[in-house]
Design a protein around this motif. Structure first.
Motif, PDB file in Angstrom:
ATOM      1  N   LYS A  20     -60.744 -19.597   2.328  1.00 17.34           N
ATOM      2  CA  LYS A  20     -59.821 -19.250   3.410  1.00 17.34           C
ATOM      3  C   LYS A  20     -60.614 -18.888   4.652  1.00 17.34           C
ATOM      4  O   LYS A  20     -61.609 -18.177   4.582  1.00 17.34           O
ATOM      5  N   VAL A  21     -60.167 -19.430   5.774  1.00 16.95           N
ATOM      6  CA  VAL A  21     -60.806 -19.166   7.059  1.00 16.95           C
ATOM      7  C   VAL A  21     -59.723 -18.766   8.055  1.00 16.95           C
ATOM      8  O   VAL A  21     -58.559 -19.140   7.893  1.00 16.95           O
ATOM      9  N   GLY A  77     -52.454 -24.315  15.414  1.00 23.05           N
ATOM     10  CA  GLY A  77     -53.787 -24.321  14.806  1.00 23.05           C
ATOM     11  C   GLY A  77     -53.863 -25.103  13.508  1.00 23.05           C
ATOM     12  O   GLY A  77     -54.948 -25.302  12.962  1.00 23.05           O
ATOM     13  N   SER A  78     -52.713 -25.574  12.994  1.00 23.76           N
ATOM     14  CA  SER A  78     -52.709 -26.362  11.763  1.00 23.76           C
ATOM     15  C   SER A  78     -53.521 -27.634  11.946  1.00 23.76           C
ATOM     16  O   SER A  78     -53.499 -28.252  13.010  1.00 23.76           O
ATOM     17  N   LEU A  79     -54.211 -28.002  10.914  1.00 20.53           N
ATOM     18  CA  LEU A  79     -55.028 -29.220  10.848  1.00 20.53           C
ATOM     19  C   LEU A  79     -56.240 -29.187  11.781  1.00 20.53           C
ATOM     20  O   LEU A  79     -56.878 -30.214  12.008  1.00 20.53           O
ATOM     21  N   ARG A  91     -54.505 -15.872  11.135  1.00 18.07           N
ATOM     22  CA  ARG A  91     -54.227 -15.621   9.718  1.00 18.07           C
ATOM     23  C   ARG A  91     -55.234 -16.372   8.869  1.00 18.07           C
ATOM     24  O   ARG A  91     -55.729 -17.436   9.260  1.00 18.07           O
ATOM     25  N   ASP A  92     -55.561 -15.835   7.682  1.00 22.23           N
ATOM     26  CA  ASP A  92     -56.460 -16.524   6.766  1.00 22.23           C
ATOM     27  C   ASP A  92     -55.688 -17.641   6.066  1.00 22.23           C
ATOM     28  O   ASP A  92     -54.710 -17.392   5.370  1.00 22.23           O
ATOM     29  N   ILE A  93     -56.136 -18.886   6.275  1.00 26.95           N
ATOM     30  CA  ILE A  93     -55.486 -20.075   5.744  1.00 26.95           C
ATOM     31  C   ILE A  93     -56.522 -20.887   4.971  1.00 26.95           C
ATOM     32  O   ILE A  93     -57.684 -20.947   5.355  1.00 26.95           O
TER      33      ILE A  93
END
Length: 90
Positions: A5-6, A50-52, A13-15
């Protein structure tokens, strides 16, 4: 496979991040919802901007470590050879 998770560069958020082919030190953040976004019925889902995103992965290129201190299987008494555990296929 457990993904590291980063922090998302947008919402922090940690994803989970999966590896990027050919780039050991880089990962792509999984798609996730923006924390402040409310779901509107019958409208399309909106992901966090911030996805992908491509981010630096923690511990790049680290290989699996094998514990070599495990106890070896017992050998036959006095022969120094282990008995092979096999079975006939036919």
């Amino acid at each position: 496979m457990k993904m590291p998770k980063v922090p998302c560069p947008r919402c922090r958020r940690d994803i989970a991040a999966g590896p990027v082919t050919g780039r050991l030190s880089k990962g792509r953040i999984w798609r996730h919802d923006d924390p402040g976004m409310l779901r509107v019925p019958d409208e399309p889902l909106v992901s966090c901007p911030g996805s992908l995103s491509i981010v630096d992965m923690p511990l790049p290129g680290r290989q699996l470590e094998i514990d070599m201190d495990e106890v070896a299987p017992a050998d036959d008494v006095g022969t120094g050879q282990r008995e092979e555990q096999t079975m006939a296929l036919f």
